[in-house]
Design a protein around this motif. Structure first.
Motif, mmCIF file in Angstrom:
data_model
loop_
_atom_site.group_PDB
_atom_site.id
_atom_site.type_symbol
_atom_site.label_atom_id
_atom_site.label_comp_id
_atom_site.label_asym_id
_atom_site.label_seq_id
_atom_site.Cartn_x
_atom_site.Cartn_y
_atom_site.Cartn_z
ATOM 1 N N GLN A 59 66.558 55.695 58.165
ATOM 2 C CA GLN A 59 66.494 56.657 57.380
ATOM 3 C C GLN A 59 64.958 56.714 56.906
ATOM 4 O O GLN A 59 64.681 57.881 56.493
ATOM 5 C CB GLN A 59 67.172 56.147 55.835
ATOM 6 C CG GLN A 59 68.810 56.300 56.080
ATOM 7 C CD GLN A 59 69.592 56.326 54.737
ATOM 8 O OE1 GLN A 59 69.148 56.944 53.803
ATOM 9 N NE2 GLN A 59 70.844 55.731 54.768
ATOM 10 N N TYR A 62 63.845 59.466 59.014
ATOM 11 C CA TYR A 62 64.342 60.810 59.013
ATOM 12 C C TYR A 62 63.677 61.701 57.974
ATOM 13 O O TYR A 62 63.416 62.892 58.049
ATOM 14 C CB TYR A 62 65.828 60.817 58.867
ATOM 15 C CG TYR A 62 66.629 60.736 60.111
ATOM 16 C CD1 TYR A 62 66.531 61.484 61.264
ATOM 17 C CD2 TYR A 62 67.404 59.634 60.432
ATOM 18 C CE1 TYR A 62 67.265 61.307 62.410
ATOM 19 C CE2 TYR A 62 68.092 59.379 61.279
ATOM 20 C CZ TYR A 62 68.082 60.203 62.541
ATOM 21 O OH TYR A 62 68.817 60.276 63.616
ATOM 22 N N ALA A 110 72.687 58.617 60.114
ATOM 23 C CA ALA A 110 71.944 58.796 58.772
ATOM 24 C C ALA A 110 71.085 59.828 58.737
ATOM 25 O O ALA A 110 70.926 60.299 57.271
ATOM 26 C CB ALA A 110 70.790 57.520 59.077
ATOM 27 N N VAL A 114 70.314 61.477 54.926
ATOM 28 C CA VAL A 114 69.209 61.714 54.177
ATOM 29 C C VAL A 114 68.644 63.302 53.831
ATOM 30 O O VAL A 114 68.489 63.639 52.885
ATOM 31 C CB VAL A 114 68.240 60.996 54.965
ATOM 32 C CG1 VAL A 114 66.611 61.232 54.579
ATOM 33 C CG2 VAL A 114 68.360 59.427 54.935
ATOM 34 N N SER A 341 63.908 60.391 49.758
ATOM 35 C CA SER A 341 65.276 60.169 50.002
ATOM 36 C C SER A 341 65.476 59.064 51.095
ATOM 37 O O SER A 341 66.505 58.396 51.102
ATOM 38 C CB SER A 341 65.922 61.574 50.350
ATOM 39 O OG SER A 341 67.040 61.535 50.854
ATOM 40 N N SER A 342 64.707 59.341 52.132
ATOM 41 C CA SER A 342 64.857 58.140 53.224
ATOM 42 C C SER A 342 64.531 56.793 52.657
ATOM 43 O O SER A 342 65.339 55.835 53.021
ATOM 44 C CB SER A 342 64.193 58.495 54.402
ATOM 45 O OG SER A 342 62.651 58.331 54.036
ATOM 46 N N GLY A 345 67.701 55.554 50.581
ATOM 47 C CA GLY A 345 68.899 55.336 51.252
ATOM 48 C C GLY A 345 68.885 54.260 52.142
ATOM 49 O O GLY A 345 69.800 53.605 52.283
ATOM 50 N N MET A 346 67.882 54.011 52.786
ATOM 51 C CA MET A 346 67.391 52.858 53.409
ATOM 52 C C MET A 346 67.580 51.391 52.528
ATOM 53 O O MET A 346 68.379 50.653 52.817
ATOM 54 C CB MET A 346 66.146 52.617 53.997
ATOM 55 C CG MET A 346 65.729 51.394 54.966
ATOM 56 S SD MET A 346 64.037 51.161 55.281
ATOM 57 C CE MET A 346 63.387 50.477 53.715
#
Length: 400
Positions: A59, A62, A110, A114, A341-342, A345-346
């Motif tokens: 993530q 991305y 993913a 994301v 966001s990435s 999320g990670m």
């Protein structure tokens, strides 16, 4: 609610379904996978964990790529990787191959987690973003309610390998939807070149922001509790309680219903009472429900109905917590929404994968390890929520 707002929710929700479908359709097959591929329960659970790990690690790439090239190109790349991974799962000769193919599938999946978040941030902030996020989650709600049933149906007419062929087909449809229905939301003049220096600078900003980090992990440990449930429920419900795959799918859908039903009230409650008070009550409710469930199970009241009822209550609280923390964490970082966001999320996926890995050695087929791990997640989320709110109140809040 405008037609365009609803259209965006449906498209983004359907795209976001791809990743959850790769988990939820597969859950009824976990016991059969362990038997057919001569693997242990722990090895079968590792096929879930490997997906989560890949899903989390990639993530971080991305987001910046979507900030540089726009939202659609990285989304398409992710979907192609997902198709390749799904085909690898469908033809896996052993459990090690399946674990590796699930990792590749997670690398692709993913993207559809994301990038839709960043698209939402491109279009809205504050309670409007919360409303759109909640609508997206309403569309995603077909996954825990229908995907396990679909998986059970596919197992009945063929075997678990057909599930992954169907997932590959769904990803193909998602590519077509991205190409022809989803507009690009990041204009060329707003794109940010990808460089290690820029990523490092943005990551430093996020890592040193106690509000971003706190909100990310409040939502992350809420999600981790659900990941523990995902990895354990099929064995507990079918092994300990004796449910059939279809019975498990129905029970799983009922458990998830509380989450997605409650998520639709997040924006309205946030507007009426404020996001911070709503988050406080929701996390507190999550803590209370999970601790009560653990106490009941330890006291011998571990009937299936008790477990399902208390998980519905806990998940209803999570339905308010997760979309709200996602939106609040991104609100002050619109200029690096993709990276935020990435990274968020990670970190959340690592939280979930860590909890699944930690509870694995203690799993004995009974509900105790599962509900104990869920309660631990709730305790951590509550502590982080209190610390984060204190930091938030000391920080100037941008208008929403």
């Amino acid at each position: 609610m405008t037609p365009g707002f609803l259209r965006s929710a449906v498209i983004l929700g359907l795209l976001s379904c791809v990743g959850p479908f790769a988990i939820d359709m597969y859950l009824p097959a976990l016991p059969k996978v362990a038997t057919e591929l001569d693997g242990t329960i722990a090895a079968a659970q590792m096929t879930i964990t490997s997906y989560f790990i890949a899903f989390g690690v990639v993530q971080i790439f991305y987001g910046p790529l979507s900030d540089m090239y726009g939202r659609k190109p990285p989304l398409l790349v992710g979907l192609v990787l997902f198709i390749i991974g799904s085909l690898g799962c469908a033809f896996a000769p052993d459990v090690s191959w399946l674990i590796a193919a699930r990792f590749l599938q997670g690398l692709g999946g993913a993207a559809v987690m994301v990038i839709p978040r960043a698209i939402i941030r491109d279009m809205h902030t504050g309670t409007q973003a919360t409303r759109l996020m909640a609508l997206v989650m309403l569309v995603i709600s077909v996954s825990p309610m229908l995907a396990p049933l679909a998986g059970s149906g596919l197992i009945a007419i063929s075997d678990w390998r057909l599930i992954f062929l169907v997932l590959a087909f769904v990803a193909v449809l998602s590519i077509l939807m991205t190409l022809f229905l989803q507009p690009e939301t990041l204009a060329p003049e707003h794109r940010v070149p990808v460089s290690l220096k820029a990523i490092g600078r943005g990551a430093k900003t996020l890592f040193t922001d106690p509000v971003f980090m706190g909100l990310t992990f409040v939502g992350g440990f809420g999600m981790a509790s659900f990941f523990v449930f995902l990895a354990s429920a099929s064995f507990v419900y079918t092994g300990f309680y004796g449910l059939t795959p279809v019975g498990f799918s129905l029970a799983f859908a009922i458990n998830a219903l509380g989450f997605f039903a409650a998520s639709q009230f997040a924006a309205g409650l946030g507007e009426r009472f404020g996001l911070i008070p709503m988050l406080t009550w929701a996390v507190s409710g999550f803590l209370g429900a999970t601790l009560m469930l653990l106490a009941l199970v330890l006291a011998g009241f571990d009937q299936l109905g008790v477990v399902i009822l208390m998980l519905i209550l806990a998940n209803a609280c999570l339905g308010l917590v997760i979309p709200t923390t996602m939106v609040m964490a991104l609100d002050d970082h619109g200029d690096i929404a993709g990276l935020a966001s990435s990274l968020g999320g990670m970190l959340q996926m690592f939280s979930g994968g860590l909890m699944v890995a930690l509870v694995g050695p203690f799993f004995d087929g009974t509900p105790v390890p599962m509900v104990a791990a869920i309660a631990i997640c709730a305790v951590i989320a509550f502590i982080l929520m209190r610390l984060t709110i204190s930091a938030r109140l000391r920080t100037p809040v941008l208008p929403v």
